[in-house]
Motif scaffolding. Structure first.
Motif, PDB file in Angstrom:
ATOM      1  N   LEU A  27      73.600 -43.046  59.870  1.00  0.00           N
ATOM      2  CA  LEU A  27      74.048 -42.540  58.574  1.00  0.00           C
ATOM      3  C   LEU A  27      72.919 -42.429  57.542  1.00  0.00           C
ATOM      4  O   LEU A  27      72.971 -41.573  56.665  1.00  0.00           O
ATOM      5  CB  LEU A  27      75.164 -43.435  58.019  1.00  0.00           C
ATOM      6  N   VAL A  28      71.926 -43.311  57.638  1.00  0.00           N
ATOM      7  CA  VAL A  28      70.885 -43.321  56.599  1.00  0.00           C
ATOM      8  C   VAL A  28      69.610 -42.605  57.021  1.00  0.00           C
ATOM      9  O   VAL A  28      68.677 -42.479  56.217  1.00  0.00           O
ATOM     10  CB  VAL A  28      70.541 -44.771  56.183  1.00  0.00           C
ATOM     11  N   ALA A  29      69.544 -42.104  58.248  1.00  0.00           N
ATOM     12  CA  ALA A  29      68.331 -41.458  58.737  1.00  0.00           C
ATOM     13  C   ALA A  29      67.898 -40.310  57.821  1.00  0.00           C
ATOM     14  O   ALA A  29      68.690 -39.426  57.502  1.00  0.00           O
ATOM     15  CB  ALA A  29      68.558 -40.935  60.154  1.00  0.00           C
ATOM     16  N   PHE A  66      71.849 -41.097  49.528  1.00  0.00           N
ATOM     17  CA  PHE A  66      73.000 -41.676  50.216  1.00  0.00           C
ATOM     18  C   PHE A  66      73.414 -42.938  49.484  1.00  0.00           C
ATOM     19  O   PHE A  66      72.601 -43.842  49.257  1.00  0.00           O
ATOM     20  CB  PHE A  66      72.653 -42.008  51.660  1.00  0.00           C
ATOM     21  N   VAL A  67      74.700 -43.034  49.110  1.00  0.00           N
ATOM     22  CA  VAL A  67      75.236 -44.222  48.444  1.00  0.00           C
ATOM     23  C   VAL A  67      76.298 -44.822  49.354  1.00  0.00           C
ATOM     24  O   VAL A  67      77.228 -44.125  49.777  1.00  0.00           O
ATOM     25  CB  VAL A  67      75.853 -43.873  47.076  1.00  0.00           C
ATOM     26  N   GLY A  68      76.163 -46.097  49.667  1.00  0.00           N
ATOM     27  CA  GLY A  68      77.112 -46.716  50.576  1.00  0.00           C
ATOM     28  C   GLY A  68      77.264 -48.205  50.326  1.00  0.00           C
ATOM     29  O   GLY A  68      76.623 -48.776  49.437  1.00  0.00           O
ATOM     30  N   PRO A  96      65.404 -46.674  53.910  1.00  0.00           N
ATOM     31  CA  PRO A  96      66.329 -47.578  54.611  1.00  0.00           C
ATOM     32  C   PRO A  96      65.647 -48.701  55.382  1.00  0.00           C
ATOM     33  O   PRO A  96      66.238 -49.750  55.598  1.00  0.00           O
ATOM     34  CB  PRO A  96      67.077 -46.633  55.566  1.00  0.00           C
ATOM     35  N   SER A  97      64.392 -48.487  55.779  1.00  0.00           N
ATOM     36  CA  SER A  97      63.683 -49.513  56.540  1.00  0.00           C
ATOM     37  C   SER A  97      62.860 -50.438  55.653  1.00  0.00           C
ATOM     38  O   SER A  97      62.244 -51.387  56.141  1.00  0.00           O
ATOM     39  CB  SER A  97      62.758 -48.853  57.578  1.00  0.00           C
ATOM     40  N   ALA A  98      62.832 -50.178  54.348  1.00  0.00           N
ATOM     41  CA  ALA A  98      62.037 -51.007  53.429  1.00  0.00           C
ATOM     42  C   ALA A  98      62.695 -50.989  52.048  1.00  0.00           C
ATOM     43  O   ALA A  98      62.143 -50.466  51.079  1.00  0.00           O
ATOM     44  CB  ALA A  98      60.603 -50.504  53.350  1.00  0.00           C
ATOM     45  N   LEU A  99      63.891 -51.553  51.967  1.00  0.00           N
ATOM     46  CA  LEU A  99      64.671 -51.492  50.730  1.00  0.00           C
ATOM     47  C   LEU A  99      64.059 -52.336  49.608  1.00  0.00           C
ATOM     48  O   LEU A  99      63.438 -53.365  49.852  1.00  0.00           O
ATOM     49  CB  LEU A  99      66.097 -51.972  50.998  1.00  0.00           C
TER      50      LEU A  99
END
Length: 219
Positions: A27-29, A66-68, A96-99
């Motif tokens: 979903l975040v890709a 993207f908001v989730g 997504p891999s480094a929030l």
């Protein structure tokens, strides 16, 4: 029928933005994300929920942002664990891999305004064109490492963060004990003063203040 369809669409949107360990990567890709990590029993989480759900609907289907949400007590626990979530709700954003931590306001207006300004393509391993030379060099350095060396670097960095949190909690504990000691000493001093006859002194003073002064002409 239209009402049923509307409700179905609503729940489809909610399901689409509830992230789990199984659907997270898919979903975040390629997105710049804005995520709420929560627990169903959390009071503050319930308070922010209406504005956050509104934000999720506002950004549903966006090409870049993207908001989730991630339920740390449910199917999203592995995502929460991998991001070091300790309190709820925690808001994070970015690659997504480094929030990174979000520290802004939490009303819908504040969240959406911030999202419009920041949910854009960002420098990442998959978006090197957006990186400056310094960040490109850093990415190249890590890409050149073998898996074991890279894992050791990650573990060391995460260990340093955990140590900083541990040191903080230890010092807070010391401060708490010092506070309790000072408070106990204060209470003991106050009790000593009161037991020495303060109440009686105040009673005598009050009676004296209310009595006519000596030599008064009052009949």
């Amino acid at each position: 029928m239209k009402l049923i369809a509307a409700f179905a669409a609503l729940f489809a949107v909610v399901d689409a933005v509830e992230l789990t360990g199984d659907n997270y990567d898919g979903l975040v890709a390629g997105k710049t994300v804005f995520l709420k990590f929560y627990a169903p029993w959390c009071g503050h989480c319930k308070k922010i929920a209406p504005d956050w759900e509104k934000l999720e609907k506002e950004w549903d289907g966006h090409a870049v942002g993207f908001v989730g949400s991630v339920d740390c007590a449910g199917d999203g626990k592995s995502v929460c664990d991998s991001n070091g979530i300790q309190g709820f709700p925690t808001l994070k954003w970015g690659d997504p891999s480094a929030l990174e931590d979000y520290q802004g306001g939490r009303t819908f207006s504040e969240l959406n305004t911030w999202a419009k300004e920041n949910l854009k393509p960002v420098c990442s391993v998959s978006n090197l064109a957006l990186c400056d030379d310094e960040k490109k060099a850093l990415i190249a350095k890590y890409q050149a490492m073998d898996s074991a060396a890279l894992k050791a670097e990650v573990d060391a960095a995460e260990g340093a963060i955990a140590k900083a949190e541990e040191d903080f909690q230890e010092e807070v504990g010391k401060l708490q004990k010092a506070y309790e000691g000072l408070n106990d000493a204060k209470e003991a001093d106050i009790a000593k003063v009161k037991s020495s006859g303060l109440s009686m002194m105040k009673s005598v003073k009050k009676a004296r203040d209310a009595a006519p002064a000596e030599g008064s002409d009052e009949l």
